[in-house]
Scaffold this motif. Structure first.
Motif, PDB file in Angstrom:
ATOM      1  N   GLN A 102       0.827  -1.207   0.000  1.00  0.00           N
ATOM      2  CA  GLN A 102       0.000   0.000   0.000  1.00  0.00           C
ATOM      3  C   GLN A 102       0.864   1.261   0.000  1.00  0.00           C
ATOM      4  O   GLN A 102       1.828   1.362   0.745  1.00  0.00           O
ATOM      5  N   GLY A 103       0.499   2.192  -0.864  1.00  0.00           N
ATOM      6  CA  GLY A 103       1.225   3.449  -0.945  1.00  0.00           C
ATOM      7  C   GLY A 103       2.351   3.443  -1.954  1.00  0.00           C
ATOM      8  O   GLY A 103       2.992   4.468  -2.181  1.00  0.00           O
ATOM      9  N   GLU A 104       2.601   2.287  -2.581  1.00  0.00           N
ATOM     10  CA  GLU A 104       3.675   2.168  -3.568  1.00  0.00           C
ATOM     11  C   GLU A 104       3.117   1.656  -4.890  1.00  0.00           C
ATOM     12  O   GLU A 104       2.384   0.670  -4.929  1.00  0.00           O
TER      13      GLU A 104
ATOM     14  N   ASN B 143      -3.062 -12.791   3.043  1.00  0.00           N
ATOM     15  CA  ASN B 143      -4.172 -12.616   3.985  1.00  0.00           C
ATOM     16  C   ASN B 143      -3.706 -12.667   5.432  1.00  0.00           C
ATOM     17  O   ASN B 143      -4.171 -11.894   6.268  1.00  0.00           O
ATOM     18  N   GLY B 144      -2.786 -13.589   5.718  1.00  0.00           N
ATOM     19  CA  GLY B 144      -2.271 -13.699   7.080  1.00  0.00           C
ATOM     20  C   GLY B 144      -1.548 -12.434   7.520  1.00  0.00           C
ATOM     21  O   GLY B 144      -1.726 -11.947   8.636  1.00  0.00           O
ATOM     22  N   ASN B 145      -0.734 -11.886   6.612  1.00  0.00           N
ATOM     23  CA  ASN B 145      -0.021 -10.640   6.926  1.00  0.00           C
ATOM     24  C   ASN B 145      -1.006  -9.497   7.163  1.00  0.00           C
ATOM     25  O   ASN B 145      -0.916  -8.767   8.153  1.00  0.00           O
ATOM     26  N   ASN B 146      -1.966  -9.350   6.247  1.00  0.00           N
ATOM     27  CA  ASN B 146      -2.921  -8.251   6.357  1.00  0.00           C
ATOM     28  C   ASN B 146      -3.847  -8.403   7.557  1.00  0.00           C
ATOM     29  O   ASN B 146      -4.169  -7.419   8.238  1.00  0.00           O
ATOM     30  N   ASN B 147      -4.282  -9.637   7.815  1.00  0.00           N
ATOM     31  CA  ASN B 147      -5.155  -9.866   8.970  1.00  0.00           C
ATOM     32  C   ASN B 147      -4.483  -9.476  10.274  1.00  0.00           C
ATOM     33  O   ASN B 147      -5.109  -8.938  11.185  1.00  0.00           O
ATOM     34  N   SER B 148      -3.189  -9.727  10.360  1.00  0.00           N
ATOM     35  CA  SER B 148      -2.449  -9.383  11.587  1.00  0.00           C
ATOM     36  C   SER B 148      -2.380  -7.870  11.796  1.00  0.00           C
ATOM     37  O   SER B 148      -2.147  -7.401  12.914  1.00  0.00           O
ATOM     38  N   LEU B 149      -2.602  -7.109  10.711  1.00  0.00           N
ATOM     39  CA  LEU B 149      -2.606  -5.648  10.808  1.00  0.00           C
ATOM     40  C   LEU B 149      -4.001  -5.104  11.104  1.00  0.00           C
ATOM     41  O   LEU B 149      -4.167  -3.910  11.340  1.00  0.00           O
ATOM     42  N   GLY B 150      -4.989  -5.994  11.064  1.00  0.00           N
ATOM     43  CA  GLY B 150      -6.353  -5.583  11.378  1.00  0.00           C
ATOM     44  C   GLY B 150      -7.256  -5.396  10.179  1.00  0.00           C
ATOM     45  O   GLY B 150      -8.432  -5.077  10.332  1.00  0.00           O
ATOM     46  N   ARG B 151      -6.735  -5.602   8.965  1.00  0.00           N
ATOM     47  CA  ARG B 151      -7.555  -5.427   7.755  1.00  0.00           C
ATOM     48  C   ARG B 151      -7.092  -6.401   6.689  1.00  0.00           C
ATOM     49  O   ARG B 151      -5.973  -6.295   6.196  1.00  0.00           O
ATOM     50  N   GLY B 152      -7.912  -7.355   6.359  1.00  0.00           N
ATOM     51  CA  GLY B 152      -7.488  -8.348   5.371  1.00  0.00           C
ATOM     52  C   GLY B 152      -8.645  -9.143   4.824  1.00  0.00           C
ATOM     53  O   GLY B 152      -9.551  -8.595   4.195  1.00  0.00           O
ATOM     54  N   ASN B 153      -8.659 -10.422   5.109  1.00  0.00           N
ATOM     55  CA  ASN B 153      -9.743 -11.300   4.651  1.00  0.00           C
ATOM     56  C   ASN B 153      -9.761 -12.517   5.563  1.00  0.00           C
ATOM     57  O   ASN B 153      -8.940 -13.410   5.437  1.00  0.00           O
ATOM     58  N   LEU B 154     -10.713 -12.526   6.491  1.00  0.00           N
ATOM     59  CA  LEU B 154     -10.755 -13.590   7.504  1.00  0.00           C
ATOM     60  C   LEU B 154     -12.193 -14.042   7.719  1.00  0.00           C
ATOM     61  O   LEU B 154     -13.096 -13.228   7.898  1.00  0.00           O
ATOM     62  N   GLU B 155     -12.376 -15.352   7.685  1.00  0.00           N
ATOM     63  CA  GLU B 155     -13.691 -15.946   7.931  1.00  0.00           C
ATOM     64  C   GLU B 155     -13.530 -16.970   9.062  1.00  0.00           C
ATOM     65  O   GLU B 155     -13.279 -18.147   8.817  1.00  0.00           O
TER      66      GLU B 155
ATOM     67  N   GLU C 261     -13.241   0.939  16.713  1.00  0.00           N
ATOM     68  CA  GLU C 261     -13.701   2.222  16.160  1.00  0.00           C
ATOM     69  C   GLU C 261     -12.537   3.196  15.978  1.00  0.00           C
ATOM     70  O   GLU C 261     -12.471   3.922  14.981  1.00  0.00           O
ATOM     71  N   ILE C 262     -11.616   3.217  16.945  1.00  0.00           N
ATOM     72  CA  ILE C 262     -10.434   4.081  16.830  1.00  0.00           C
ATOM     73  C   ILE C 262      -9.584   3.642  15.644  1.00  0.00           C
ATOM     74  O   ILE C 262      -9.086   4.462  14.868  1.00  0.00           O
ATOM     75  N   PHE C 263      -9.438   2.320  15.499  1.00  0.00           N
ATOM     76  CA  PHE C 263      -8.683   1.780  14.364  1.00  0.00           C
ATOM     77  C   PHE C 263      -9.337   2.176  13.043  1.00  0.00           C
ATOM     78  O   PHE C 263      -8.659   2.606  12.098  1.00  0.00           O
ATOM     79  N   MET C 264     -10.662   2.077  12.961  1.00  0.00           N
ATOM     80  CA  MET C 264     -11.376   2.418  11.731  1.00  0.00           C
ATOM     81  C   MET C 264     -11.205   3.888  11.392  1.00  0.00           C
ATOM     82  O   MET C 264     -11.092   4.257  10.222  1.00  0.00           O
ATOM     83  N   SER C 265     -11.168   4.744  12.409  1.00  0.00           N
ATOM     84  CA  SER C 265     -11.005   6.177  12.148  1.00  0.00           C
ATOM     85  C   SER C 265      -9.633   6.498  11.580  1.00  0.00           C
ATOM     86  O   SER C 265      -9.442   7.545  10.954  1.00  0.00           O
ATOM     87  N   SER C 266      -8.671   5.587  11.775  1.00  0.00           N
ATOM     88  CA  SER C 266      -7.320   5.806  11.250  1.00  0.00           C
ATOM     89  C   SER C 266      -7.165   5.329   9.810  1.00  0.00           C
ATOM     90  O   SER C 266      -6.155   5.606   9.163  1.00  0.00           O
ATOM     91  N   GLN C 267      -8.177   4.615   9.302  1.00  0.00           N
ATOM     92  CA  GLN C 267      -8.098   4.086   7.941  1.00  0.00           C
ATOM     93  C   GLN C 267      -8.412   5.172   6.915  1.00  0.00           C
ATOM     94  O   GLN C 267      -9.206   6.079   7.169  1.00  0.00           O
ATOM     95  N   ASP C 268      -7.775   5.076   5.766  1.00  0.00           N
ATOM     96  CA  ASP C 268      -7.961   6.053   4.705  1.00  0.00           C
ATOM     97  C   ASP C 268      -9.259   5.753   3.954  1.00  0.00           C
ATOM     98  O   ASP C 268      -9.261   5.272   2.821  1.00  0.00           O
ATOM     99  N   LEU C 269     -10.384   6.038   4.623  1.00  0.00           N
ATOM    100  CA  LEU C 269     -11.699   5.774   4.071  1.00  0.00           C
ATOM    101  C   LEU C 269     -12.576   7.007   4.243  1.00  0.00           C
ATOM    102  O   LEU C 269     -12.339   7.820   5.146  1.00  0.00           O
TER     103      LEU C 269
END
Length: 425
Positions: free
Chosen positions: A44-46, A77-89, A149-157
């Motif tokens: 992301q960002g590159e 997915n494992g890398n992204n999930n560990s950051l709090g945003r990815g794809n997990l079921e 909620e704090i985490f979501m507020s930090s996302q670029d959305l």
């Protein structure tokens, strides 16, 4: 390279990217021929694409490329999930997913349900289950939801996107409460809308119909221009505009049909306020996942609020749309996604109207505002709601009042002399 001993690495990052908490936007194995598999990825960002060091991919050489794709997808997915945003079921969600989807279907359409499911897998489960290591909803307390909620507020959305993700988690927690799996549903509050204020209906000042027609006329011909004209001229949603064909239009030859229907459209026609009408009975919906269709069946193609008849209250706009149909602009091949992308990349408009900043739904807001003033009828707001297949009279009245304020400000300059009304004796 032949002397490299094959081993399965913990990650496929280049050394400078390891342990940096980087979000992977894309990753895939590549068959380079000669029995060699490499891995490429983006962060992301590159914009640049990076290649995994050869010593980390040697072990893949003896496996099929399809198997390698599974491995790399799991790593991403494992890398992204560990950051709090990815794809997990998670397993607890899989256990009652069908029941949850059916529960949602009582009040939501397929596209909304698909959005909720995707949101939970992308934003809720990765943060709560992987990042916070709260492995079951029973462990999700008020503090953990506040951290989310704090985490979501930090996302670029955008605020509207964050609110959709909040709605998804709120609905899921309510479902769990009804099932008795949790005792309390923590409060999740929506954020204010992202526009400057609720009074800011459009990006720029309110234009006249001549300004709108002139803007669209000045654009290169194409299906995207036809769709823009339909959204602006009739105030339909883009999903509805993309499904419009010649048969949907009602002109002067449809007078008998309109008279026999004897509804709000006849009222507009008889008052000489409608130049062209459009029967809206189909919408091109966003695609939904196969798992959603498997549970709920194929989605319908009805408009969001059901079929309705829209109205164009400007003669010049109606004639422009007819001209486009004669030139077959409506038949040119473009997907809904291509049209949306084309509208988002229009040339700069230096006028006070800022047409280049309009998105498809802004044309709907524009039409609501102009039409509510064009319909010089006693029940103009009520009829305007019906010509847009909408039920929020309060919102339409707000658009109408905003339009009146805009027109007053455009007519009355601050430096003009103020003149009082004459009082009758």
């Amino acid at each position: 390279m032949k002397n490299i001993k094959p081993f399965r690495p913990a990650n496929y990052f280049k050394k400078e990217h390891e342990n940096k908490g980087l979000y992977i936007t894309w990753a895939s194995p590549v068959d380079r021929g000669g029995g060699q598999i490499s891995v490429a990825y983006k962060i992301q960002g590159e914009k640049k694409q990076f290649r995994t060091p050869r010593h980390k991919t040697v072990w893949m050489d003896e496996f099929d490329i399809e198997y390698c794709k599974v491995i790399i997808e799991e790593w991403k997915n494992g890398n992204n999930n560990s950051l709090g945003r990815g794809n997990l079921e998670p397993s607890f969600y899989i256990a009652h997913k069908v029941e949850f989807l059916n529960w949602l279907s009582k009040t939501c359409k397929h596209s909304t349900i698909y959005g909720y499911d995707r949101s939970l897998r992308m934003y809720s489960f990765p943060f709560l289950v992987e990042k916070l290591q709260l492995l079951h909803p029973k462990q999700w307390d008020v503090k953990s939801i506040e951290r989310w909620e704090i985490f979501m507020s930090s996302q670029d959305l955008s605020s509207s996107s964050r609110n959709r993700h909040k709605s998804a988690l709120r609905r899921y927690l309510r479902f769990l409460k009804l099932k008795g799996e949790i005792k309390v549903v923590p409060q999740i509050l929506n954020e204010p809308e992202s526009r400057e204020s609720r009074e800011k209906i459009l990006p720029g000042e309110l234009p006249e119909w001549d300004d709108v027609v002139g803007w669209i006329k000045g654009l290169p011909r194409g299906r995207y221009r036809f769709i823009m004209a339909i959204c602006a001229g009739f105030g339909v949603r883009i999903s509805e505009a993309c499904a419009v064909t010649r048969r949907n239009f009602l002109g002067i030859k449809s007078s008998l049909y309109i008279d026999k229907k004897n509804d709000y459209i006849k009222t507009i026609k008889d008052a000489g306020l409608g130049a062209l009408f459009l029967y809206v009975d189909t919408a091109i919906k966003a695609p939904v996942g196969a798992d959603i269709i498997k549970v709920l069946g194929e989605p319908d193609n009805d408009p969001k609020t059901g079929p309705y008849t829209a109205c164009c209250t400007n003669q010049e706009m109606a004639n422009l749309i007819i001209e486009m149909i004669k030139n077959k602009e409506h038949q040119m091949q473009m997907t809904k996604e291509q049209i949306t992308k084309e509208i988002a990349s229009l040339p700069r408009d230096n006028s006070i109207f800022k047409f280049d900043q309009y998105r498809s739904h802004d044309y709907r807001r524009l039409n609501i505002t102009l039409q509510s003033m064009d319909l010089d009828l006693e029940s103009n707001v009520e009829i305007c709601c019906r010509t847009h297949g909408h039920s929020s009279r309060e919102m339409f009245l707000r658009y109408f009042q905003w339009g009146l304020t805009q027109r007053r400000n455009q007519v009355e300059a601050e430096d003009e002399d103020l003149i009082a009304f004459d009082i009758k004796a």
